[in-house]
Design a protein around this motif. Structure first.
Motif, mmCIF file in Angstrom:
data_model
loop_
_atom_site.group_PDB
_atom_site.id
_atom_site.type_symbol
_atom_site.label_atom_id
_atom_site.label_comp_id
_atom_site.label_asym_id
_atom_site.label_seq_id
_atom_site.Cartn_x
_atom_site.Cartn_y
_atom_site.Cartn_z
ATOM 1 N N ALA A 29 0.838 -1.204 0.000
ATOM 2 C CA ALA A 29 0.000 0.000 0.000
ATOM 3 C C ALA A 29 0.870 1.250 0.000
ATOM 4 O O ALA A 29 1.901 1.298 0.678
ATOM 5 C CB ALA A 29 -0.900 0.002 1.231
ATOM 6 N N PRO A 30 0.454 2.258 -0.765
ATOM 7 C CA PRO A 30 1.157 3.544 -0.692
ATOM 8 C C PRO A 30 0.778 4.198 0.622
ATOM 9 O O PRO A 30 -0.376 4.543 0.846
ATOM 10 C CB PRO A 30 0.587 4.303 -1.896
ATOM 11 N N MET A 31 1.729 4.345 1.537
ATOM 12 C CA MET A 31 1.401 4.818 2.887
ATOM 13 C C MET A 31 2.086 6.154 3.132
ATOM 14 O O MET A 31 3.308 6.213 3.299
ATOM 15 C CB MET A 31 1.835 3.776 3.927
ATOM 16 N N GLY A 53 3.218 6.805 -0.948
ATOM 17 C CA GLY A 53 2.145 7.701 -0.532
ATOM 18 C C GLY A 53 2.699 9.115 -0.532
ATOM 19 O O GLY A 53 3.414 9.510 0.390
ATOM 20 N N TRP A 82 -3.956 11.847 -2.842
ATOM 21 C CA TRP A 82 -5.365 11.943 -2.457
ATOM 22 C C TRP A 82 -6.049 12.942 -3.387
ATOM 23 O O TRP A 82 -5.487 14.014 -3.661
ATOM 24 C CB TRP A 82 -5.492 12.475 -1.029
ATOM 25 N N ILE A 139 -6.854 8.025 -4.017
ATOM 26 C CA ILE A 139 -7.785 7.685 -2.941
ATOM 27 C C ILE A 139 -8.588 8.946 -2.640
ATOM 28 O O ILE A 139 -8.136 10.047 -2.966
ATOM 29 C CB ILE A 139 -7.029 7.139 -1.706
ATOM 30 N N GLN A 182 -11.538 -1.290 -0.753
ATOM 31 C CA GLN A 182 -10.976 -1.060 0.582
ATOM 32 C C GLN A 182 -12.009 -1.416 1.643
ATOM 33 O O GLN A 182 -12.990 -0.700 1.847
ATOM 34 C CB GLN A 182 -10.543 0.406 0.744
ATOM 35 N N ALA A 186 -9.358 -2.063 7.069
ATOM 36 C CA ALA A 186 -8.088 -1.466 6.633
ATOM 37 C C ALA A 186 -7.501 -0.482 7.646
ATOM 38 O O ALA A 186 -8.227 0.266 8.303
ATOM 39 C CB ALA A 186 -8.292 -0.739 5.298
ATOM 40 N N GLY A 187 -6.169 -0.464 7.720
ATOM 41 C CA GLY A 187 -5.466 0.551 8.488
ATOM 42 C C GLY A 187 -5.365 1.839 7.695
ATOM 43 O O GLY A 187 -5.448 1.836 6.469
ATOM 44 N N GLY A 225 -7.082 -5.691 6.125
ATOM 45 C CA GLY A 225 -7.005 -6.844 7.033
ATOM 46 C C GLY A 225 -6.351 -8.079 6.449
ATOM 47 O O GLY A 225 -6.374 -9.131 7.080
ATOM 48 N N LEU A 245 -1.571 -4.591 0.566
ATOM 49 C CA LEU A 245 -1.330 -4.755 1.997
ATOM 50 C C LEU A 245 -0.580 -3.550 2.554
ATOM 51 O O LEU A 245 0.460 -3.167 2.014
ATOM 52 C CB LEU A 245 -0.472 -6.006 2.243
ATOM 53 N N THR A 247 -0.718 -2.643 6.557
ATOM 54 C CA THR A 247 -0.279 -3.004 7.910
ATOM 55 C C THR A 247 0.722 -4.154 7.896
ATOM 56 O O THR A 247 1.657 -4.174 8.705
ATOM 57 C CB THR A 247 -1.521 -3.356 8.764
ATOM 58 N N LEU A 250 4.213 -2.891 7.820
ATOM 59 C CA LEU A 250 4.667 -1.831 8.738
ATOM 60 C C LEU A 250 5.814 -2.270 9.645
ATOM 61 O O LEU A 250 6.642 -1.457 10.040
ATOM 62 C CB LEU A 250 3.492 -1.320 9.584
ATOM 63 N N TRP A 261 5.288 2.232 17.982
ATOM 64 C CA TRP A 261 4.226 1.894 17.017
ATOM 65 C C TRP A 261 4.376 0.425 16.586
ATOM 66 O O TRP A 261 3.399 -0.338 16.583
ATOM 67 C CB TRP A 261 4.325 2.847 15.820
ATOM 68 N N GLY A 331 -4.385 -1.687 10.781
ATOM 69 C CA GLY A 331 -5.574 -2.417 10.382
ATOM 70 C C GLY A 331 -5.949 -3.432 11.459
ATOM 71 O O GLY A 331 -5.189 -3.659 12.406
#
Ligand code: FMN
Length: 358
Positions: A29-31, A53, A82, A139, A182, A186-187, A225, A245, A247, A250, A261, A331
């Motif tokens: 996932a682009p975070m 992200g 975004w 998004i 999504q 999801a986180g 998830g 994916l 989370t 991470l 975290w 997530g």
């Protein structure tokens, strides 16, 4: 019948890999603020798709990330932005209440002033085109048609995040090459096109995948998830062509997460995560803490004002490694995240999934 469907799952995934230049149907996932070059390089070298992200990045930072990625991998990557919200409505009383709640948590929030509150979106879009990633993702809504045309003219594939079938249909009609389903597990932020509708549109991934797959003609990418090969095999069996994916990546060493975290993820039961507007004003899932509880009674300022107000708190929580005030997105599957190098994790996730698919 069911056998034919599961066989189709593998074929669908391989078609997706061929189209998107992957060896395994897994997208990192682009975070925003948690997608460093090193993570992307490792995922891509493991056969998956890297993700950036870029929400809070300057054009120079976007260019630098793409250059760094290409120095480490010739694999596929997506750059994510975004879709911009309209300017927030200003409400002095509400902003003051949010400010007072944050001052109690410390440190003192900054004055808001008149903005701008986000980086220059047009300049970010230009930097994305300049970087020519193989894939761009959105998004929170759609792009302007002119920008989609620019992407297509350069052969850049566009994927769009959706939380309901109506959003997914709008994305397909606008020219999306694939749609991300999504789920509510999801986180990070909910991608609702209408920010105020987010709480009412919390659909679990098991309901969302077949709903999208039965109605759309473009591939569906499942997100929310999914933490191991069982989840990947289940998503593909339900009709997805690939998975995204967040989370799960991470705790990889390349992500460089704050230790508190990372430890918090390992301890977090699904019910320890909450949907909150406390950090940005937009609904997002993270680990419950003092900051999320402070905004159970007090309404946060709208996005992105709340993000500006929480900047000092988030920075100090990071410096002090203090989970009680940290924006610790997670997530519902957080405790299943593995502290493993990302290339190995990517290969292993797919090997686990393949063992379950006929
Ligand atoms: C730390 C974090 C930051 C995220 N930032 C973004 C983002 O900037 N853009 C985006 O499209 N999705 C973002 N997401 C959401 C992911 O794209 C995806 O929907 C989610 O990670 C899937 O659920 P999972 O975390 O359970 O795997 C983020 C997720 C996390 C965990």
């Amino acid at each position: 019948m069911s056998n034919a469907r599961t066989r189709a799952a593998r074929a669908r995934a391989m078609d997706f890999c061929a189209r998107f230049g992957l060896r395994v149907p897994i997208l990192q996932a682009p975070m925003a603020s948690a997608s460093p070059v090193a993570l992307g390089v490792a995922v891509a070298n493991g056969g998956g798709m890297a993700g950036l992200g870029a929400l809070q990045m300057s054009p120079a930072e976007i260019a630098g990330w793409a250059q760094g990625f290409r120095a480490g991998s010739n694999g596929a990557f997506q750059i994510n932005l975004w879709a911009p919200d309209p300017s927030p409505l200003r409400d002095a009383a509400r902003e003051e209440a949010a400010r007072a709640a944050l001052a109690r948590l410390g440190p003192e929030p900054p004055p808001l002033g008149e903005g701008p509150f986000l980086p220059d979106f047009a300049a970010q879009c230009a930097a994305v085109l300049e970087a020519r990633p193989p894939v761009v993702s959105t998004i929170m809504g759609l792009w302007e048609p002119e920008f989609i045309a620019e992407l297509k003219a350069r052969g850049i594939l566009w994927i769009c995040n959706a939380t309901t079938l109506a959003e997914a249909r709008a994305a397909e009609a606008a020219g999306a090459d694939a749609v991300i389903a999504q789920g509510a597990e999801a986180g990070g932020h909910r991608g609702s096109f209408t920010p105020e509708a987010a709480e009412a549109q919390l659909i679990g991934l098991f309901a969302l995948i077949p709903r999208f797959a039965d109605a759309l003609s473009v591939p569906v990418i499942a997100a929310g998830g999914i933490m191991d090969g069982r989840g990947i095999a289940a998503a593909l069996t339900l009709g997805a062509s690939a998975v995204q994916l967040g989370t799960a990546y991470l705790r990889c060493p390349e992500t460089g997460l704050a230790p508190a975290w990372a430890d918090g993820l390992a301890q977090a039961a699904p019910e320890d995560t909450v949907l909150t507007r406390a950090f940005s004003g937009r609904l997002a899932r993270g680990i419950a803490n003092d900051a999320t509880r402070a905004f159970e009674a007090v309404p946060p300022a709208p996005y992105p004002l709340q993000r500006v107000l929480t900047t000092p708190m988030r920075a100090e929580a990071g410096r002090a490694n203090d989970l009680s005030r940290m924006q610790a997105w997670a997530g519902q599957g957080a405790a299943m995240a593995r502290a493993e190098p990302a290339a190995e994790l990517t290969r292993r996730l797919w090997a686990e999934a393949e063992a379950l698919l006929p």
